[in-house]
Design an enzyme around this catalytic site. Structure first.
Site, short mmCIF file in Angstrom:
data_model
loop_
_atom_site.label_atom_id
_atom_site.label_comp_id
_atom_site.label_asym_id
_atom_site.label_seq_id
_atom_site.Cartn_x
_atom_site.Cartn_y
_atom_site.Cartn_z
N ILE A 1 0.84 -1.20 0.00
CA ILE A 1 0.00 0.00 0.00
C ILE A 1 0.88 1.25 0.00
CG2 ILE A 1 -1.68 1.34 1.34
CD1 ILE A 1 -3.03 -1.17 2.13
N GLY B 1 0.35 -5.36 0.81
CA GLY B 1 -0.88 -5.37 0.04
C GLY B 1 -0.78 -6.22 -1.22
N ASP C 1 -1.83 -9.56 -0.13
CA ASP C 1 -3.30 -9.56 -0.06
C ASP C 1 -3.90 -9.85 -1.43
OD1 ASP C 1 -3.78 -8.76 2.71
OD2 ASP C 1 -3.04 -6.79 2.16
N GLU D 1 3.08 -5.89 7.35
CA GLU D 1 2.22 -5.01 8.14
C GLU D 1 2.67 -4.82 9.58
OE1 GLU D 1 -0.33 -5.88 4.58
OE2 GLU D 1 1.17 -6.94 5.77
N ASP E 1 -5.08 -6.29 7.03
CA ASP E 1 -6.55 -6.30 7.10
C ASP E 1 -7.25 -6.42 5.75
OD1 ASP E 1 -6.00 -3.79 6.11
OD2 ASP E 1 -6.89 -2.67 7.76
#
Length: 275
Positions: free
Chosen positions: A69, A125, A128, A148, A156
């Protein structure tokens, strides 16, 4: 075809039903900005609804797949959520997180198979994103990290929910709690990727060949297999069998089945209608 700030959709061969969805911020190592979380589900929906698309390859432009991210986006979210009354700011943050989660889950909601082709960094991310994909391949230079905890946050956007069923609970604990970097070879040993290719060029060629082979199959069978596998993750064997029985009672008797059987008997390649 619509243009995007963070993505590019490419059809490399006009005769092919394999489309490429490319993370397209190479100067930022394809970090996921707030624009990405708006554009990504929109792009997937357009590909899903396009009858010319049978299989989607997700990759990153440049030397890296995804560096995670965008930190400026993370700061922006944090600043916005810190303003105002605590209860309302917390509710606003929860809505933002849920919206970002939905953008990643859009991969699973897409009926067409999505294959991740990973080179270079796949961080935070990026993990993810690939854990939501249906199949994952990488090049020899690929490396991964669930970063993270190093940013003092809990992942998350899906890694903690999807990774354990891919690599096992103990391995997911190790990778998520240590935030350690691991190689493409280790990712293969863990089951995170299905194959490691020698170079990015080999990765592109190999994954395209695999995708073209999938695209030649019945689109009804591909869609149904993806849906049943995803649903069966959260079902007992008995429930999963019941679900696929219901699915096939609706979908089994089709022109695709007749064409597949006819092609087998006549020893020719089947030709299926678009979905």
């Amino acid at each position: 075809m619509e243009s995007y700030k963070t993505l590019e959709i490419v059809r490399k061969n006009t005769d092919s039903s394999v489309f490429h969805l490319i993370l397209n911020r190479p100067s930022q190592l394809n970090a996921l900005s707030l624009d990405f979380f708006f554009e990504f589900p929109k792009a997937l929906t357009s590909l899903d609804q396009n009858p010319d698309v049978a299989v989607i390859i997700l990759s990153g432009a440049g030397k890296h797949f995804c560096s995670g991210i965008d930190l400026s986006s993370l700061s922006s979210i944090s600043e916005r959520s810190a303003s105002g009354e605590k209860g309302r700011s917390s509710e606003r943050l929860r809505r933002r997180i849920k919206s970002m989660q939905a953008a990643i889950t859009a991969v699973e909601h897409c009926r067409k198979p999505v294959i991740a082709a990973i080179n270079g960094a796949c961080i935070g991310g990026g993990v993810d994103l690939i854990t939501a994909c249906d199949i994952r391949y990488c090049s020899e230079d690929a490396f991964f990290a669930i970063k993270e905890v190093d940013l003092a946050i809990v992942a998350d956007l899906g890694t903690l929910q999807r990774l354990p069923s891919i690599v096992g609970h103990a391995n997911a604990m190790d990778l998520a709690l240590t935030a350690r970097r691991f190689s493409g070879r280790e990712a293969k040993d863990l089951g995170l990727v299905s194959q490691v290719f020698g170079s990015k060029s080999d990765l592109d060629k190999g994954v395209t060949t695999i995708a073209e082979g999938m695209a030649a199959k019945s689109p009804l069978a591909l869609t149904g297999t993806k849906e049943v596998l995803l649903r069966s993750r959260e079902m007992s064997v008995e429930q999963g069998l019941d679900y696929v029985a219901t699915w096939n009672s609706a979908m089994l008797i089709s022109d695709d089945l007749n064409e597949a059987v006819s092609a087998q008997i006549m020893k020719r390649q089947p030709r299926f209608a678009k979905l």
